[in-house]
Design an enzyme around this catalytic site. Structure first.
Site, PDB file in Angstrom:
ATOM      1  N   ASP A   1      35.711  40.949  34.681  1.00  0.00           N
ATOM      2  CA  ASP A   1      36.929  41.568  35.214  1.00  0.00           C
ATOM      3  C   ASP A   1      38.023  41.516  34.142  1.00  0.00           C
ATOM      4  OD1 ASP A   1      39.339  42.083  36.516  1.00  0.00           O
ATOM      5  OD2 ASP A   1      38.752  41.047  38.359  1.00  0.00           O
TER       6      ASP A   1
ATOM      7  N   GLU B   1      38.052  52.758  21.594  1.00  0.00           N
ATOM      8  CA  GLU B   1      38.949  52.903  20.432  1.00  0.00           C
ATOM      9  C   GLU B   1      38.213  52.633  19.116  1.00  0.00           C
ATOM     10  OE1 GLU B   1      42.565  50.596  20.812  1.00  0.00           O
ATOM     11  OE2 GLU B   1      43.105  50.947  18.714  1.00  0.00           O
TER      12      GLU B   1
ATOM     13  N   LYS C   1      48.046  42.599  22.067  1.00  0.00           N
ATOM     14  CA  LYS C   1      47.185  43.744  22.418  1.00  0.00           C
ATOM     15  C   LYS C   1      46.012  43.796  21.444  1.00  0.00           C
ATOM     16  CE  LYS C   1      45.802  48.276  22.522  1.00  0.00           C
ATOM     17  NZ  LYS C   1      44.918  48.984  21.580  1.00  0.00           N
TER      18      LYS C   1
ATOM     19  N   HIS D   1      42.129  53.334  10.047  1.00  0.00           N
ATOM     20  CA  HIS D   1      41.996  53.700  11.458  1.00  0.00           C
ATOM     21  C   HIS D   1      41.861  55.210  11.609  1.00  0.00           C
ATOM     22  CE1 HIS D   1      42.506  53.400  15.776  1.00  0.00           C
ATOM     23  NE2 HIS D   1      43.378  54.391  15.688  1.00  0.00           N
TER      24      HIS D   1
HETATM   25  P1  NAD Z   1      30.773  36.166  43.564  1.00  0.00           P
HETATM   26  O1  NAD Z   1      31.313  35.737  44.875  1.00  0.00           O
HETATM   27  O2  NAD Z   1      30.107  37.508  43.496  1.00  0.00           O
HETATM   28  O3  NAD Z   1      29.716  35.104  43.027  1.00  0.00           O
HETATM   29  C1  NAD Z   1      29.951  33.744  42.914  1.00  0.00           C
HETATM   30  C2  NAD Z   1      28.835  33.016  43.623  1.00  0.00           C
HETATM   31  O4  NAD Z   1      27.656  32.948  42.829  1.00  0.00           O
HETATM   32  C3  NAD Z   1      29.185  31.578  43.886  1.00  0.00           C
HETATM   33  O5  NAD Z   1      29.934  31.453  45.045  1.00  0.00           O
HETATM   34  C4  NAD Z   1      27.821  30.906  43.956  1.00  0.00           C
HETATM   35  O6  NAD Z   1      27.392  30.805  45.301  1.00  0.00           O
HETATM   36  C5  NAD Z   1      26.878  31.826  43.224  1.00  0.00           C
HETATM   37  N1  NAD Z   1      26.271  31.181  42.028  1.00  0.00           N
HETATM   38  C6  NAD Z   1      24.966  31.259  41.659  1.00  0.00           C
HETATM   39  N2  NAD Z   1      24.742  30.584  40.519  1.00  0.00           N
HETATM   40  C7  NAD Z   1      25.914  30.038  40.132  1.00  0.00           C
HETATM   41  C8  NAD Z   1      26.337  29.255  39.005  1.00  0.00           C
HETATM   42  N3  NAD Z   1      25.491  28.868  38.038  1.00  0.00           N
HETATM   43  N4  NAD Z   1      27.636  28.932  38.912  1.00  0.00           N
HETATM   44  C9  NAD Z   1      28.516  29.316  39.848  1.00  0.00           C
HETATM   45  N5  NAD Z   1      28.182  30.051  40.946  1.00  0.00           N
HETATM   46  C10 NAD Z   1      26.886  30.427  41.100  1.00  0.00           C
HETATM   47  O7  NAD Z   1      31.843  36.177  42.413  1.00  0.00           O
HETATM   48  P2  NAD Z   1      33.126  35.335  42.061  1.00  0.00           P
HETATM   49  O8  NAD Z   1      32.887  34.862  40.671  1.00  0.00           O
HETATM   50  O9  NAD Z   1      33.516  34.336  43.097  1.00  0.00           O
HETATM   51  O10 NAD Z   1      34.251  36.486  42.054  1.00  0.00           O
HETATM   52  C11 NAD Z   1      34.323  37.414  40.998  1.00  0.00           C
HETATM   53  C12 NAD Z   1      34.679  38.769  41.548  1.00  0.00           C
HETATM   54  O11 NAD Z   1      35.903  38.722  42.264  1.00  0.00           O
HETATM   55  C13 NAD Z   1      34.892  39.763  40.444  1.00  0.00           C
HETATM   56  O12 NAD Z   1      34.217  40.964  40.797  1.00  0.00           O
HETATM   57  C14 NAD Z   1      36.394  40.002  40.468  1.00  0.00           C
HETATM   58  O13 NAD Z   1      36.705  41.290  39.978  1.00  0.00           O
HETATM   59  C15 NAD Z   1      36.717  39.838  41.910  1.00  0.00           C
HETATM   60  N6  NAD Z   1      38.091  39.533  42.334  1.00  0.00           N
HETATM   61  C16 NAD Z   1      39.078  39.194  41.454  1.00  0.00           C
HETATM   62  C17 NAD Z   1      40.358  38.886  41.922  1.00  0.00           C
HETATM   63  C18 NAD Z   1      41.416  38.454  40.922  1.00  0.00           C
HETATM   64  O14 NAD Z   1      41.089  38.183  39.776  1.00  0.00           O
HETATM   65  N7  NAD Z   1      42.679  38.374  41.335  1.00  0.00           N
HETATM   66  C19 NAD Z   1      40.613  38.911  43.295  1.00  0.00           C
HETATM   67  C20 NAD Z   1      39.573  39.228  44.170  1.00  0.00           C
HETATM   68  C21 NAD Z   1      38.308  39.527  43.685  1.00  0.00           C
END
Ligand code: NAD
Length: 429
Positions: A280, A81, A264, A382
């Protein structure tokens, strides 16, 4: 003397000049600049989601003038946008007159929910879970990497829901400090791990085990104070502009129809940074709007107030605090090559600092929108910026895009049918 604002005046440069200036500012290598052009490879795209049949590019812009906790920040924004990047940069410039943005954030604690049914006595189940909290936390603390960085399971909370369409149920919250991860996968795993133990302790039956996107334990806050005199514009005095911004905010506080549009506008800015960093945006959107309705009525996410001295408005103060579940590891943050470049431009902040940058951008965007709405209206500026998109949609290419856009603006008719007429005329001449 060097200009203290990095990349100031970027809007006056060409696309390739901007790339050179950016490379110099953020120490980008030729390879990283090439990534900004190429984006995802087909192979990377094919690994990210299912049934991939192509790749979809969006503009990658840079908002300038952001001074956040006295640090200069150039903010990458990915959005389709027009006006958003310009609005954020303009607002950030005005905010500098009052010292820029001050930000803070809570620990990155997310909530996982476990739904427990078939419980004859909710209070008794709560008491049993409370006495088993230490064991539940030990079990939930499944991620050694997150633990190494100082995060992990933090607490158990119980929320009895005695009256739902499916009868009584108990909702168990597992609070989990996700450090630099957004945490959905981590928290979902924790919720699934403790579910059998919860069934055993309570005698109930677990149904859902899933993160909550109302991440109200993981908030980021930004504030700015803008001197009224910096707000003067054309025929409007600074105090008139400050008052009209305050009145615009009051409208959003009182009226959900307005609050939806007001919020928004905030998310225009936040989502663009969420996108640029591979986070996300559905999760962030869901959290923000649920938070806006946390007191039972949907309302403004920002708060604006006026400071008066001896009957004169001297300052406008803005605050934005919202849930911001964003990460710098996990999800697409490291998998998307452009997200990695965006993080480098931001100085590789940790997840809390990234959320603080985003909330400052949201506050700036809200200011830009309600300042324009309360003065000249947003359409003039805009539509001028939108004219190029209209020319593109009509099929114009190359230098004809700007030529037709300029003509549409001069005629005051920024519509695709007129752009098509002009295109036919110019193409035949
Ligand atoms: P992920 O599982 O890919 O990564 C997280 C992992 O990174 C941790 O478990 C840890 O082992 C590792 N890690 C390495 N360095 C770290 C640090 N400094 N701090 C923390 N962890 C570290 O990702 P996630 O963050 O658990 O999940 C995010 C994903 O889940 C996104 O793609 C999202 O779109 C998706 N998702 C979202 C929903 C929702 O929002 N309702 C539901 C399901 C999945």
């Amino acid at each position: 003397m060097n200009d203290p604002t990095p990349l100031a005046g970027l809007y006056k440069q060409s696309y390739s000049q901007r790339q050179s200036l950016l490379a110099e500012y953020a120490n980008l290598t030729d390879g990283e600049l090439a990534l900004l052009e190429a984006g995802l490879t087909p192979e990377q795209a094919d690994m990210m989601i299912e049934n991939v049949a192509g790749r979809y590019a969006l503009p990658f812009g840079l908002a300038t003038n952001f001074l956040i906790n006295q640090q200069e920040v150039v903010v990458p924004m990915v959005v389709e946008e027009p006006s958003i990047v310009a609005g954020a940069s303009f607002a950030a410039k005005l905010a500098r007159t009052g010292g820029g943005f001050k930000t803070s954030s809570s620990d990155p604690v997310m909530i996982g929910q476990v739904q427990v049914l078939d419980l004859p006595d909710l209070d008794e189940a709560v008491a049993k879970l409370r006495s088993a909290e230490a064991d539940l936390l030990a079990k939930a603390d499944h991620d050694p990497i997150i633990r190494k960085f100082g995060g992990g399971a933090r607490g158990i909370e119980c929320r009895p829901l005695p009256d739902t369409p499916a009868g009584p149920m108990l909702i168990v919250h597992i609070l989990y400090d996700c450090r630099d991860a957004m945490g959905a996968n981590t928290v979902n795993t924790a919720a699934e791990i403790i579910a059998p133990m919860i069934e055993q302790i309570t005698g109930g039956r677990v149904n859902l085990r899933i993160i909550s996107n109302l991440a109200d334990r993981r908030t980021a806050r930004a504030e700015c104070i803008i001197p009224a005199k910096a707000l003067a514009r054309a025929e409007f005095s600074g105090s008139q502009v400050a008052r009209s911004i305050f009145e615009a905010w009051a409208f959003a506080v009182a009226d959900p129809y307005r609050a939806a549009t007001h919020n928004k506008g905030i998310m225009n800015g936040i989502d663009a940074v969420v996108m640029a960093t591979g986070n996300d945006w559905r999760a962030v959107e869901a959290g923000a709007h649920a938070y806006a309705a946390r007191d039972g009525r949907y309302t403004s996410l920002t708060e604006w107030s006026l400071v008066e001295e001896m009957g004169e408005i001297t300052q406008l103060k803005g605050v934005l605090e919202i849930p911001l579940a964003v990460g710098t590891v996990g999800g697409a943050t490291k998998a998307h090559p452009i997200a990695r470049v965006a993080m480098k431009i931001l100085g590789n902040p940790d997840a809390q600092n990234l959320a603080e940058i985003m909330v400052a951008v949201g506050l700036a965007q809200n200011f830009a929108a309600i300042r324009a709405l309360g003065t000249e209206g947003i359409q003039r500026g805009h539509m001028r910026l939108h004219a190029r998109q209209v020319a593109l949609a009509a099929g114009a290419q190359g230098s004809l895009v700007q030529e037709i856009a300029d003509q549409l603006v001069a005629e005051g008719v920024i519509r695709e049918d007129r752009a098509k007429e002009l295109l036919a005329k110019y193409s035949n001449s």
